[in-house]
Each structure stands twice: as structure tokens, then as C-alpha cells.
Design a protein around this motif. Structure first.
Motif, PDB file in Angstrom:
ATOM      1  N   HIS A   1     109.687 144.095 -17.015  1.00 35.71           N
ATOM      2  CA  HIS A   1     108.711 144.215 -18.351  1.00 35.71           C
ATOM      3  C   HIS A   1     108.187 145.604 -18.722  1.00 35.71           C
ATOM      4  CE1 HIS A   1     107.644 139.957 -17.650  1.00 35.71           C
ATOM      5  NE2 HIS A   1     106.913 139.488 -15.837  1.00 35.71           N
ATOM      6  N   TYR A   2     109.016 146.452 -18.409  1.00 42.42           N
ATOM      7  CA  TYR A   2     108.800 148.066 -18.926  1.00 42.42           C
ATOM      8  C   TYR A   2     109.840 148.046 -19.918  1.00 42.42           C
ATOM      9  CZ  TYR A   2     105.375 148.988 -14.989  1.00 42.42           C
ATOM     10  OH  TYR A   2     104.475 149.347 -13.992  1.00 42.42           O
ATOM     11  N   MET A   3     109.498 148.022 -21.431  1.00 40.45           N
ATOM     12  CA  MET A   3     109.936 147.932 -22.513  1.00 40.45           C
ATOM     13  C   MET A   3     111.103 149.263 -22.244  1.00 40.45           C
ATOM     14  SD  MET A   3     111.385 145.455 -23.409  1.00 40.45           S
ATOM     15  CE  MET A   3     110.254 144.149 -22.040  1.00 40.45           C
ATOM     16  N   ASP A   4     110.446 150.120 -22.204  1.00 43.63           N
ATOM     17  CA  ASP A   4     111.123 151.888 -21.655  1.00 43.63           C
ATOM     18  C   ASP A   4     111.987 151.851 -20.537  1.00 43.63           C
ATOM     19  OD1 ASP A   4     108.878 152.002 -20.076  1.00 43.63           O
ATOM     20  OD2 ASP A   4     108.945 153.711 -19.857  1.00 43.63           O
ATOM     21  N   GLU A   5     112.112 151.073 -20.399  1.00 44.79           N
ATOM     22  CA  GLU A   5     113.544 150.608 -19.232  1.00 44.79           C
ATOM     23  C   GLU A   5     114.483 149.984 -19.265  1.00 44.79           C
ATOM     24  OE1 GLU A   5     111.470 151.462 -14.847  1.00 44.79           O
ATOM     25  OE2 GLU A   5     111.532 149.308 -15.354  1.00 44.79           O
ATOM     26  N   ALA A   6     114.368 149.289 -20.295  1.00 43.55           N
ATOM     27  CA  ALA A   6     114.847 148.271 -20.898  1.00 43.55           C
ATOM     28  C   ALA A   6     115.983 149.529 -21.595  1.00 43.55           C
ATOM     29  CB  ALA A   6     114.564 147.170 -22.574  1.00 43.55           C
ATOM     30  N   GLU A   7     115.544 150.887 -22.232  1.00 45.22           N
ATOM     31  CA  GLU A   7     116.152 151.651 -22.873  1.00 45.22           C
ATOM     32  C   GLU A   7     117.109 152.307 -22.327  1.00 45.22           C
ATOM     33  OE1 GLU A   7     115.874 152.869 -26.338  1.00 45.22           O
ATOM     34  OE2 GLU A   7     114.178 152.501 -26.629  1.00 45.22           O
ATOM     35  N   TYR A   8     117.068 152.861 -20.379  1.00 51.81           N
ATOM     36  CA  TYR A   8     117.804 152.878 -19.747  1.00 51.81           C
ATOM     37  C   TYR A   8     119.219 152.013 -19.656  1.00 51.81           C
ATOM     38  CZ  TYR A   8     113.953 155.684 -18.462  1.00 51.81           C
ATOM     39  OH  TYR A   8     112.228 155.977 -18.427  1.00 51.81           O
ATOM     40  N   CYS A   9     118.827 150.866 -20.011  1.00 47.08           N
ATOM     41  CA  CYS A   9     120.042 149.850 -19.055  1.00 47.08           C
ATOM     42  C   CYS A   9     121.798 150.228 -19.956  1.00 47.08           C
ATOM     43  CB  CYS A   9     120.448 148.941 -19.697  1.00 47.08           C
ATOM     44  SG  CYS A   9     118.386 148.065 -18.742  1.00 47.08           S
ATOM     45  N   ASN A  10     122.787 150.200 -20.314  1.00 48.23           N
ATOM     46  CA  ASN A  10     123.662 150.317 -20.810  1.00 48.23           C
ATOM     47  C   ASN A  10     123.931 149.129 -21.680  1.00 48.23           C
ATOM     48  OD1 ASN A  10     124.971 150.161 -17.496  1.00 48.23           O
ATOM     49  ND2 ASN A  10     125.501 152.179 -19.563  1.00 48.23           N
ATOM     50  N   ARG A  11     123.400 147.495 -21.441  1.00 43.70           N
ATOM     51  CA  ARG A  11     123.860 146.256 -22.426  1.00 43.70           C
ATOM     52  C   ARG A  11     122.409 145.940 -21.887  1.00 43.70           C
ATOM     53  NH1 ARG A  11     128.109 143.165 -23.101  1.00 43.70           N
ATOM     54  NH2 ARG A  11     128.412 143.285 -20.904  1.00 43.70           N
ATOM     55  N   VAL A  12     121.944 145.045 -22.908  1.00 50.66           N
ATOM     56  CA  VAL A  12     120.039 144.430 -22.970  1.00 50.66           C
ATOM     57  C   VAL A  12     120.701 142.774 -23.183  1.00 50.66           C
ATOM     58  CG1 VAL A  12     118.190 143.641 -23.147  1.00 50.66           C
ATOM     59  CG2 VAL A  12     118.990 146.230 -22.311  1.00 50.66           C
ATOM     60  N   SER A  13     120.562 141.563 -22.500  1.00 51.09           N
ATOM     61  CA  SER A  13     120.323 140.569 -23.144  1.00 51.09           C
ATOM     62  C   SER A  13     119.317 140.129 -23.436  1.00 51.09           C
ATOM     63  CB  SER A  13     121.211 139.847 -22.940  1.00 51.09           C
ATOM     64  OG  SER A  13     120.498 139.349 -20.940  1.00 51.09           O
ATOM     65  N   ILE A  14     118.588 139.482 -24.865  1.00 51.42           N
ATOM     66  CA  ILE A  14     116.818 139.320 -24.220  1.00 51.42           C
ATOM     67  C   ILE A  14     117.355 137.543 -24.720  1.00 51.42           C
ATOM     68  CG2 ILE A  14     115.097 139.104 -25.890  1.00 51.42           C
ATOM     69  CD1 ILE A  14     115.323 141.786 -27.237  1.00 51.42           C
TER      70      ILE A  14
ATOM     71  N   ASN B   1     120.740 127.205 -21.284  1.00 47.55           N
ATOM     72  CA  ASN B   1     120.757 126.583 -21.965  1.00 47.55           C
ATOM     73  C   ASN B   1     122.413 126.904 -23.013  1.00 47.55           C
ATOM     74  OD1 ASN B   1     121.446 124.733 -24.160  1.00 47.55           O
ATOM     75  ND2 ASN B   1     119.576 124.616 -25.058  1.00 47.55           N
ATOM     76  N   GLU B   2     123.060 127.287 -22.128  1.00 50.93           N
ATOM     77  CA  GLU B   2     124.443 127.084 -23.138  1.00 50.93           C
ATOM     78  C   GLU B   2     124.651 128.884 -22.567  1.00 50.93           C
ATOM     79  OE1 GLU B   2     126.542 125.769 -25.434  1.00 50.93           O
ATOM     80  OE2 GLU B   2     126.452 123.180 -24.439  1.00 50.93           O
ATOM     81  N   ILE B   3     124.311 129.856 -21.480  1.00 50.13           N
ATOM     82  CA  ILE B   3     124.022 130.840 -21.732  1.00 50.13           C
ATOM     83  C   ILE B   3     125.791 131.628 -21.352  1.00 50.13           C
ATOM     84  CG2 ILE B   3     121.739 131.355 -21.667  1.00 50.13           C
ATOM     85  CD1 ILE B   3     122.515 132.368 -18.805  1.00 50.13           C
TER      86      ILE B   3
ATOM     87  N   ILE C   1     120.223 132.707 -24.857  1.00 46.61           N
ATOM     88  CA  ILE C   1     120.420 134.216 -25.147  1.00 46.61           C
ATOM     89  C   ILE C   1     120.548 134.539 -26.781  1.00 46.61           C
ATOM     90  CG2 ILE C   1     121.589 136.032 -24.950  1.00 46.61           C
ATOM     91  CD1 ILE C   1     122.335 135.968 -21.916  1.00 46.61           C
ATOM     92  N   GLU C   2     119.285 135.057 -27.428  1.00 41.64           N
ATOM     93  CA  GLU C   2     119.691 135.511 -29.224  1.00 41.64           C
ATOM     94  C   GLU C   2     119.743 136.817 -29.221  1.00 41.64           C
ATOM     95  OE1 GLU C   2     118.039 133.155 -30.626  1.00 41.64           O
ATOM     96  OE2 GLU C   2     117.389 131.661 -29.181  1.00 41.64           O
ATOM     97  N   ALA C   3     120.219 138.110 -27.979  1.00 40.59           N
ATOM     98  CA  ALA C   3     120.361 139.171 -28.381  1.00 40.59           C
ATOM     99  C   ALA C   3     120.870 139.569 -27.698  1.00 40.59           C
ATOM    100  CB  ALA C   3     119.508 140.093 -28.794  1.00 40.59           C
ATOM    101  N   LEU C   4     122.715 140.432 -27.595  1.00 42.48           N
ATOM    102  CA  LEU C   4     123.009 141.396 -25.983  1.00 42.48           C
ATOM    103  C   LEU C   4     123.384 142.362 -27.368  1.00 42.48           C
ATOM    104  CD1 LEU C   4     125.142 139.225 -23.524  1.00 42.48           C
ATOM    105  CD2 LEU C   4     125.065 141.622 -24.476  1.00 42.48           C
ATOM    106  N   ASP C   5     123.128 142.887 -26.402  1.00 44.70           N
ATOM    107  CA  ASP C   5     124.231 144.179 -26.995  1.00 44.70           C
ATOM    108  C   ASP C   5     123.555 145.699 -26.332  1.00 44.70           C
ATOM    109  OD1 ASP C   5     125.900 146.023 -28.749  1.00 44.70           O
ATOM    110  OD2 ASP C   5     125.125 145.480 -30.715  1.00 44.70           O
TER     111      ASP C   5
ATOM    112  N   GLY D   1     120.536 144.803 -18.870  1.00 44.24           N
ATOM    113  CA  GLY D   1     118.924 144.776 -18.784  1.00 44.24           C
ATOM    114  C   GLY D   1     119.108 143.037 -18.770  1.00 44.24           C
ATOM    115  N   PHE D   2     118.206 143.075 -18.297  1.00 39.34           N
ATOM    116  CA  PHE D   2     117.981 141.094 -18.179  1.00 39.34           C
ATOM    117  C   PHE D   2     116.739 140.798 -19.238  1.00 39.34           C
ATOM    118  CE2 PHE D   2     118.622 135.935 -17.102  1.00 39.34           C
ATOM    119  CZ  PHE D   2     119.631 135.629 -17.565  1.00 39.34           C
ATOM    120  N   LEU D   3     116.198 140.675 -19.713  1.00 39.23           N
ATOM    121  CA  LEU D   3     114.497 140.579 -20.116  1.00 39.23           C
ATOM    122  C   LEU D   3     114.247 139.170 -21.388  1.00 39.23           C
ATOM    123  CD1 LEU D   3     114.832 143.794 -23.031  1.00 39.23           C
ATOM    124  CD2 LEU D   3     115.065 143.403 -19.790  1.00 39.23           C
ATOM    125  N   GLY D   4     113.452 138.694 -21.195  1.00 40.54           N
ATOM    126  CA  GLY D   4     113.079 137.626 -21.463  1.00 40.54           C
ATOM    127  C   GLY D   4     111.535 137.430 -21.730  1.00 40.54           C
ATOM    128  N   ALA D   5     110.753 136.773 -22.132  1.00 43.41           N
ATOM    129  CA  ALA D   5     109.073 136.697 -21.482  1.00 43.41           C
ATOM    130  C   ALA D   5     108.637 135.557 -21.036  1.00 43.41           C
ATOM    131  CB  ALA D   5     108.642 135.623 -22.914  1.00 43.41           C
TER     132      ALA D   5
END
Lengths: 246, 311, 368
Positions: free
Chosen positions: A194-207, A22-24, A213-217, A35-39
């Protein structure tokens, strides 16, 4: 600032009444690890398919490696790499045959395939196994090989869909080392995990939640904004509010 | 009496020349009512172990008892009293939620009514979709339905083979909360997972790698066996920091771990000041350096590299 | 019993919810019968022929008229020179060329030695033989009529009677054949695929861990497909009787009972296949190559077994379809009773019991 490799502007995909994405809107720069995260069911797969030129968007605009996702899908495919946990290599072909096959698909010539293969096998400690069937390699080696094959033709972007599922912790880190090295060379990394510790390795992460997209930083800023100790907590804050499943 | 007793189980696959040892002399016990985790990466032997315990596979040597019955000779008794949820959720995609549940209940000589109490807390979450085909459910809902199907005959021992693989973080959390609730009902649960962070939720865990159990204890005891100091380091340039720390002459081990790098020193007498000097010399900035409690994943890495050295 | 009922019910859910497959299963017999009945017929009708008449006399004109009057031939063209023959055949639409030598009638009357040449396109040898036979018969008829006028004293005129099938309808042969084929396909292939699918989607693991007995599992898998196969038998019979006018001369009850026996044998074969395969694809291939092909080749309705070399003749005895084909032909077409087919029935029965026994004893109660 360096060049933009992926840009999405209000990119939307509807399946009937269902709005999968929806309008990302966002931009990813050259050499960035994004990092492109989401349930499950948040719309990640749909978005990735649009970026890879496999699915036409319903509305909005997007370019990948400078090419338009509506009209230049063939050009996009030439300039991206793709790897997922489910599909990566042909199990019944040898290491060398897999490399040759994928490199051949991207139109690399014989000589450069040969030269690069030697270097790659050495780097992955597979120098003595070029003729081993992929199915008899341990999972961790397979995943590392699959990644190396996905970036063998030096694409501008590589899309990684849960690349490290089920891999042991040491190999998982070796895998991320490969990702860092590729990023240093200027390859943009677009990764879901799905590993959240790997999300930390990313320069930026979107959720992504329910198609938006509810968060991006940067991970650091996200933790600060949402007063969370880890990315895991940040993610849970969002995903718990998700309404829809797959 | 133990719920599960395993002694010297060995399982090999393949022809003689290219034989692969899936399980190499595995022994352990699971007490009644215990929530026991088998933790290790794909290919470690978890599924083989679960299949042997659920009487689906014969071990090459060794013995195993489930709920007091031998897995080979008394397999029929075991099949009457265990619940099993295989790797990829085994559901009929073209049957509805309710049809799946009723089918498995009947096959296990039970009915939904009989044991509804046991699954109620889980089932109410998917009940609104009871007429939906299982194939149209989300990963998290499939997982809940599969658990209901495995529980509907009130088994005395529940085997869950990688129930959280491919499921997002939220569903994983919810799933473990369900398991805790089930434990209170007195059901022994064996669960396997590749996610190290799930270990802390078990009473006891076995860390398994390449068919061997590297350690078996409560999560707390396992982490306490880690005697060295664990440093967590971060700076503005994380990738360069990792490379630099791996070059540091007192580094025994350094690897990425979430927002920090975890660092173990060869000589624990050295500490904060020495590391700081080294990093400042290499002009790192925004350095954060602290000691942390090692977790299961740290221990797993430690044990893995030890056994790799022995080979 | 409850286990059994819910299992069978589940199987029917699978069948009815897979609309496409169900449609194929229901329509396949009808399509097959129609295909065999109207398209793949062995009878020759309206074959295109060309004629090169170098004589052009009363005799040749009479013969040509007779050829044209028959429903077998249709004179496409008259040629004038020998060289046109090859071009005519090259078009591919010409089955036969008839060449009369110059002075045909003269030689016929005076030297008793008239020459006519039949040239057939033998790329399809069966058709070529049939076509030349028909043409020769017409020419011979003309000669006989001619001789009758002259009164030849010594003449043998065999009288032919085609028993059971006076109109020489192909349908009498292929209806039992198609029945054997469809039943092997539906019963064996679908049963094996249905079981192997449980392995593929992992539900087999849970079923094995359950208290469900192997026999119950096998029966619950087999019964829905036995039912579907019976539906197929009925459609085939209805289509044959109404559309192809093939009568059921024997007892319908006996026919159905024999069909049920054959279905049981086929289902047991399907069970055997599912025991040795782990993927639906392999099960499908094995059913097609291992069951359908022998049915087609050695079942007796496509190629006559009597004219096969002896190893194949012996091998054909192992093909259940062969026995079923004989039984159905005898009961349905010849109208014979059980006393005339009990031997074949016994063979089928033994096979069914044997296959079922093997698949039951080989049923894997574990995964490997």
C-alpha cells in the motif's frame, strides 16, 4: 533474456457470477522485483492464491517456477516462499525454533539448517537472540525475520503480501535492502504494497483494477505514459475508476 | 479550553523483570477544533495513548483531561461525549449497515435522525448498501461505516486509532477529505497513523517512537527544522547507487525514497559537483541529482536515528 | 430503556443469524434425551450368554428355559467343553457364561449342594454385576419354586416395591439430569462466549467508551440466553412426557420457576467466566471443564453422591446442578410441593445472587 519464473496467460477465476481475476496475462523474469498493485478487492489475493497453488483457476494457463498451476501444485509449493503481514511466524516459538520449523517443512537437512541459521542470525543482528520468543521481538525485526525465513530454503519465487505495513521508516528500508539482496541472488520477488513509494523500488509494476491488469511497465515508463510525478498519482488515476469493493 | 491536555503520562506493561514502557512521559495539548495526528510505527505506543484518553486504560502516572474532564475520576462524563474508532474497525459483522448504525446511535443515547446532518456526506456513500451485512463490505466501506458509528452521537472529541491501516490509497485519500470536512463542524479530531505521508494533512502532529514523542509541531515547522540540504539522486542502477552512496566518504545518511535516494552530507559545503564526480568515477549513468524539500518521513528518520544514538 | 431494547434485539440478531449454532442449541436437548433414553440405558436387555451344561438333566433344562424366557437373556450358544469358554468371551459379544457341574440335579436333591458357576465379562463392571444379579435371581426363583413343592417351613420372602418409579425406568433419573446439563451448557457457556466475542471483535472497546451502564450490558447479554434456555426446558419436558412417558407429577409452574432460578445461577456463572477470559476458546474450555464436568460427575444423576468419598461429597454441595437435580426430581417425579424443596431453592437462590454480585463487582469498566 533470462528465464521466465512466473507466466500467466488469460488466467481467470470466477466465483459464481463474480469474476475475481479476469484474463490476466504477464511474465516475470528470474531475479525481478515485481510490484503487484491494486485497490482492495481488485483481485490481487485471488491471483496470488492461484500462483501459490492454493486455488484452482477457472480458465487460462499459468506456470510458477516452471510448474503448472493446475496439475503441479505440490511442486510449486516446494519452490516458492510466502510471507504476509498477517501471518508470518509463530509468536510462541523462539527465533531458532521458527527457523528450524519452516526449514524442516521444506525438507532441509539438520546440518544445513544449523549452518545457515548462524549466518542468518548474524545478518539480522539477532546472533544474541536465538532463544528469544518471537512475540517479544519488535515488529520490524519480526518482519525482517519472517522474510528471511520465507526465503530460507532458497525458493525460486517469494510472494510478499503487504510485508511492511505499520513498520517504521528505517526498518522499512532495511527490509527492502533484504529484498534487493535476495533479488541479486536470483530469487524472484512478487510483492503487494500500500506504500506507493515502495512501488518505485520495483523493477516492474502492474496495476490491477476490477480483476483486470490495466497497466504494466517500469515505474519510470508508467509515470511518463500517464504524465504523473509519482507512482502515487499513477495509481490514483486508475483506482479512482474502480467500480467494485472487496 | 483545550480539547485534550496530557501531562507526563507513563504507561508500562508486564511484570517487573520484563517491563516494557509503552508510553514514556508524554505531554501535549490539542486545541478545540484541531486535527491532530499521532504518527509513528506499530508498537510506538499510539494505541495505549488513545486507550488512556478514551478512559479504557489507566496510566501508571501523569494526568490527562479530555474536554475538561479527568480521564480517571470523571470517566463517565468523558464516555458521554467522545467518539472512538478502535484499531480494527469495531463493527458487528453479522448486522447490516443500518442495524450497526442504529445500534451505536441508541447505545450513545442518540438516534440516526438526530445527527443525520453530521454524517450525511459520508453515509450517502454507503447508503446504497444499507441492508448489506457489515462483514460483506469492502475495507474502505467498513472504514466509512465505522466512522459514521463513531460520529452518530455528535461527539465533541473524536479519537481515530489507525483508521487508514490496511485500506488502499484511494480510500485513504477519501478518508482524509472526510476528516477535513468534519473539522469544519468544530469537532476536535485525534488520529493516529503509521503512514508518514498522512502527516501533511494534519494541523499539528506528534511524531512518536518507542513510547516517546520525538517532535510535536505543525508539519511545516517540523520540516523546516531540518536544516541540512537534502539531495535526491537517481541513476540507471538504483541498488548499486544506494550502496555506492552509502560508501561515499562525505555521506552522513543515504536511504531509498521512492524513485530517488535521499542523501544528506556530513559537510554541506560540498555539493553537486563532488557527488557527480564520485558517481561518474563509479561509472553510473543516467544520473539525476537535485536538492529537495525534506518531508515528514525524512524528519522522522532523522529524529529516530538521533534518539537511537542517544540510547 | 431504549438502549436495553436495542441491545437485546441485537443479541437476538446474532443468535438467529448464526443458523448452525441456533440449530445446535435447539436440537441438543432433544438429541441428548433420545441418546440417554434409548442408547445409554442402564437396563440390561437381551444380553448374549453361553451355557456349558455338563449335567443335562431336568433341573438344568428348566433353569435354562427360565433364563431364555426372561427378557434379559438370549442364549447365544451351547458349549461342550470348558476350553471353549475363553474363546466365547474373546468374541466380545458374550456377557455371561453359565456352567453347570455334572450331576447337578442329583447333588441338588441329595446333598442340597448343587453347583452352578456364573462367569461374567467384567470389563464393564456395572453391567457384569447387573447381569450376574439377574441370573442369580432366576436361579434362586427356580430353587424357591422347587422348595415350595417340598414345603420348607421357614422362609423369608421379601416383597419389593419400587416407589415413584415402579418400572425402574432410567428416564426418571436422567430427565432431570439432562435438564441440568443442558441449562448449564446453554446458559453459562453461551453467555460467556457472547460477551467474550465482543472483546474479540473489538466492539467491547466502543461499548465501554459509550455511556452504557455495566448492569444494562450484563442484563441485555443474559436475557436472550435465559429465554433460549426456557425454550430448552420446554422441549425437554415435552419430549420426556410424550416420548419417554415420564409424567410431571408436581406443579408445572413451580417447575418452570425453579428452572428459571437455576438458569439465573448458570448465567451468572457464565458472566463470571467472561470476566476472566479474553478469547472465545478459553471461555468454551472453562465452561466445559469448570461447569459441565462437575455437573456430570457431582450432579448426582450419573454417580450416586452417597457412595463418594467425603471430600467429593462436600465438594458436590458447591455444584448448583446437584441442588437443581434434587429439586426437579422431587417436584417432577415425586410431585412434591414448594414446602418440600424450599431449602434447596434457598441454596440455589443464594448461589445465583452470590455469583451475580461477584460478576457485577468484578465487571471491568476498562480494558486492563
Amino acid at each position: 533474456m533470462s528465464e521466465t519464473v512466473i507466466s500467466a496467460d488469460k488466467l481467470t477465476k470466477k466465483f459464481g457470477d463474480f469474476i475475481a481475476t479476469n484474463e490476466i496475462s504477464f511474465e516475470v523474469k528470474k531475479g525481478e522485483i515485481f510490484g503487484f498493485l491494486g485497490a482492495n478487492g481488485a483481485g490481487k489475493t485471488t491471483a496470488i492464491r492461484m500462483f501459490c497453488g492454493l486455488l484452482l483457476p477457472s480458465s487460462g494457463a499459468a506456470t510458477v517456477a516452471g510448474f503448472d498451476v493446475y496439475r503441479q501444485t505440490e511442486k510449486i509449493k516446494q519452490n516458492i516462499g510466502y510471507m504476509s503481514q498477517k501471518f508470518s511466524l509463530y509468536e510462541d516459538l523462539t527465533v531458532k525454533e521458527n527457523i528450524r520449523f519452516y526449514a524442516g517443512i521444506y525438507g532441509m537437512n539438520r546440518q544445513s539448517i544449523k549452518e545457515k541459521t548462524v549466518g542468518l542470525l548474524k545478518q539480522l543482528n539477532l546472533a544474541s537472540e536465538p532463544n528469544t520468543l518471537v512475540k517479544s521481538l519488535p515488529l520490524g525485526w519480526k518482519q525482517k525475520l519472517a522474510f528471511s525465513v520465507a526465503i530460507f530454503h532458497e525458493p525460486k519465487v517469494v510472494f510478499l503480501d503487504e510485508p511492511t505495513g505499520g513498520v517504521d521508516p528505517i526498518t522499512r528500508r532495511e527490509f527492502w535492502n533484504l529484498i534487493y539482496q535476495a533479488a541479486e541472488r536470483g530469487i524472484t520477488i512478487f510483492v503487494t504494497t500500500h506504500y506507493m513509494d515502495e512501488a518505485e523500488y520495483c523493477n516492474r509494476v502492474s496495476i490491477m483494477v476490477d480483476g483486470k491488469i490495466e497497466a504494466l511497465d517500469t515505474p519510470r515508463n508508467l509515470k511518463k505514459i500517464f504524465t504523473a510525478a509519482s507512482m502515487d498519482e499513477v495509481f490514483l488515476q486508475f483506482a479512482r475508476g474502480a467500480k467494485r469493493g472487496e | 479550553m483545550n480539547s485534550v491536555t496530557i501531562e507526563h503520562i507513563v504507561k508500562k506493561y508486564g511484570a517487573k523483570k520484563e517491563q516494557v514502557t509503552a508510553l514514556n512521559d508524554i505531554s501535549f495539548e490539542v486545541a478545540k477544533g484541531e486535527l491532530f495526528g499521532v504518527i509513528g510505527p506499530d508498537g510506538a505506543g499510539k494505541t495505549s495513548l488513545f486507550r488512556i484518553l478514551t478512559t479504557l486504560l489507566l496510566a501508571d502516572s501523569g494526568t490527562a483531561m479530555v474536554d475538561g474532564f479527568d480521564v480517571v475520576k470523571q470517566y463517565k462524563n468523558i464516555r458521554n461525549r467522545v467518539g472512538y474508532m478502535p484499531g480494527k474497525f469495531s463493527l458487528y459483522q453479522d448486522l447490516s449497515v443500518e442495524e450497526n448504525l442504529r445500534f451505536f446511535a441508541t447505545i450513545f443515547n442518540s438516534s440516526i435522525k438526530e445527527n443525520y446532518e453530521l454524517i450525511r456526506d459520508i453515509y450517502v456513500q454507503i447508503e446504497p448498501f444499507k441492508d448489506r451485512r457489515a462483514g460483506k463490505l469492502s475495507g474502505g466501506m467498513k472504514q466509512k461505516l465505522a466512522l459514521c458509528c463513531a460520529l452518530i452521537h455528535r461527539p465533541s472529541v473524536l479519537f481515530l486509532d489507525e483508521p487508514t491501516t490496511g485500506v488502499d490509497a484511494v480510500s485513504r485519500k477519501e478518508f482524509w477529505e472526510m476528516l477535513k470536512a468534519l473539522k469544519l463542524q468544530g469537532i476536535s479530531i485525534l488520529v493516529s497513523t503509521p503512514y508518514m505521508d498522512e502527516a501533511g494533512l494534519c494541523d499539528r502532529v506528534a511524531l512518536i517512537q518507542s513510547g516517546k514523542i520525538m517532535s510535536i509541531d505543525s508539519p511545516k515547522n517540523i520540516t523546516q527544522k531540518f536544516t541540512k540540504t537534502m539531495w535526491a539522486v537517481s541513476s540507471a542502477e538504483m541498488y548499486r547507487l544506494l550502496n555506492d552512496l552509502q560508501q561515499y566518504n562525505n555521506t552522513e545518511k543515504c536511504y531509498a525514497f521512492g524513485e530517488f535516494h535521499h542523501l544528506v552530507l556530513k559537510n554541506d559545503n560540498e555539493g553537486k559537483d563532488e557527488i557527480m564526480i564520485y558517481l561518474l568515477y563509479l561509472s553510473h549513468h543516467e544520473i539525476e541529482l537535485k536538492t529537495v524539500q525534506p518531508n515528514i518521513e525524512d524528519c522522522f528518520i532523522e529524529l529516530m536515528s538521533k534518539s537511537n544514538h542517544q540510547q | 430503556m431504549k438502549q436495553f431494547i436495542i441491545f437485546v434485539q441485537k443479541e437476538f440478531f446474532h443468535i438467529f443469524r448464526d443458523r448452525k449454532s441456533l440449530l445446535i442449541i435447539i436440537l441438543m436437548p432433544i438429541v441428548q434425551i433420545i441418546l440417554f433414553g434409548f442408547a445409554l440405558t442402564n437396563e440390561i436387555k437381551d444380553s448374549n450368554i453361553v451355557i456349558l451344561d455338563n449335567s443335562k438333566d431336568v433341573a438344568t433344562t428348566e433353569i435354562i428355559q427360565r433364563l431364555e424366557a426372561s427378557r434379559y437373556f438370549n442364549v447365544a450358544r451351547y458349549l461342550h467343553i470348558e476350553g471353549d469358554l475363553e474363546t466365547a468371551f474373546k468374541t466380545g459379544t458374550i456377557r455371561l457364561a453359565i456352567v453347570f457341574q455334572p450331576g447337578f440335579r442329583e447333588s441338588l436333591l441329595h446333598s442340597n449342594h448343587a453347583q452352578v458357576q456364573l462367569i461374567a465379562d467384567a470389563t464393564d463392571p456395572n453391567t457384569a454385576t447387573t447381569v450376574t444379579n439377574y441370573a442369580s435371581n432366576i436361579i434362586r426363583d427356580y430353587q424357591t419354586d422347587l422348595n415350595n413343592l417340598v414345603q420348607t417351613p421357614y422362609m423369608i420372602t421379601p416383597q419389593l416395591r419400587m416407589l415413584y418409579n415402579p418400572q425402574l425406568k432410567g428416564a426418571y433419573n436422567f430427565v432431570p439430569g439432562v435438564m441440568a446439563m443442558i441449562l448449564i451448557l446453554i446458559s453459562a457457556m453461551m453467555t460467556s462466549v457472547a460477551i467474550v466475542r465482543e472483546k474479540e471483535i473489538n466492539t467491547m472497546e466502543v461499548l465501554l467508551v459509550s455511556p452504557l451502564k455495566p448492569l444494562l450490558f450484563i442484563l441485555s447479554k443474559a436475557i436472550p440466553y435465559m429465554f433460549l434456555s426456557l425454550v430448552n426446558v420446554s422441549t425437554i419436558l415435552i419430549v420426556s412426557v410424550t416420548l419417554l412417558e415420564v409424567p410431571i407429577n408436581g406443579s408445572l409452574a413451580l417447575l418452570m420457576a425453579e428452572a428459571l432460578l437455576f438458569i439465573a445461577a448458570a448465567v451468572s456463572l457464565g458472566l463470571m467466566i467472561s470476566n476472566v477470559t479474553d478469547s472465545q476458546q478459553t471461555a468454551l474450555m472453562l465452561s466445559l471443564m469448570g461447569l459441565l464436568l462437575p455437573t456430570l460427575l457431582l450432579g448426582g444423576f450419573m454417580f450416586p453422591i452417597e457412595s463418594m468419598p467425603w471430600p467429593l461429597r462436600i465438594a458436590s454441595n458447591l455444584v448448583p446442578s446437584k441442588w437443581f437435580f434434587i429439586i426437579i426430581k422431587n417436584v417432577m417425579i415425586k410431585g412434591l410441593g414448594f414446602t418440600m424443596v424450599w431449602k434447596e431453592t434457598l441454596v440455589l437462590f443464594t448461589m445465583a445472587v452470590f455469583f451475580l454480585g461477584i460478576s457485577l463487582s468484578k465487571f471491568k469498566i476498562r480494558l486492563a
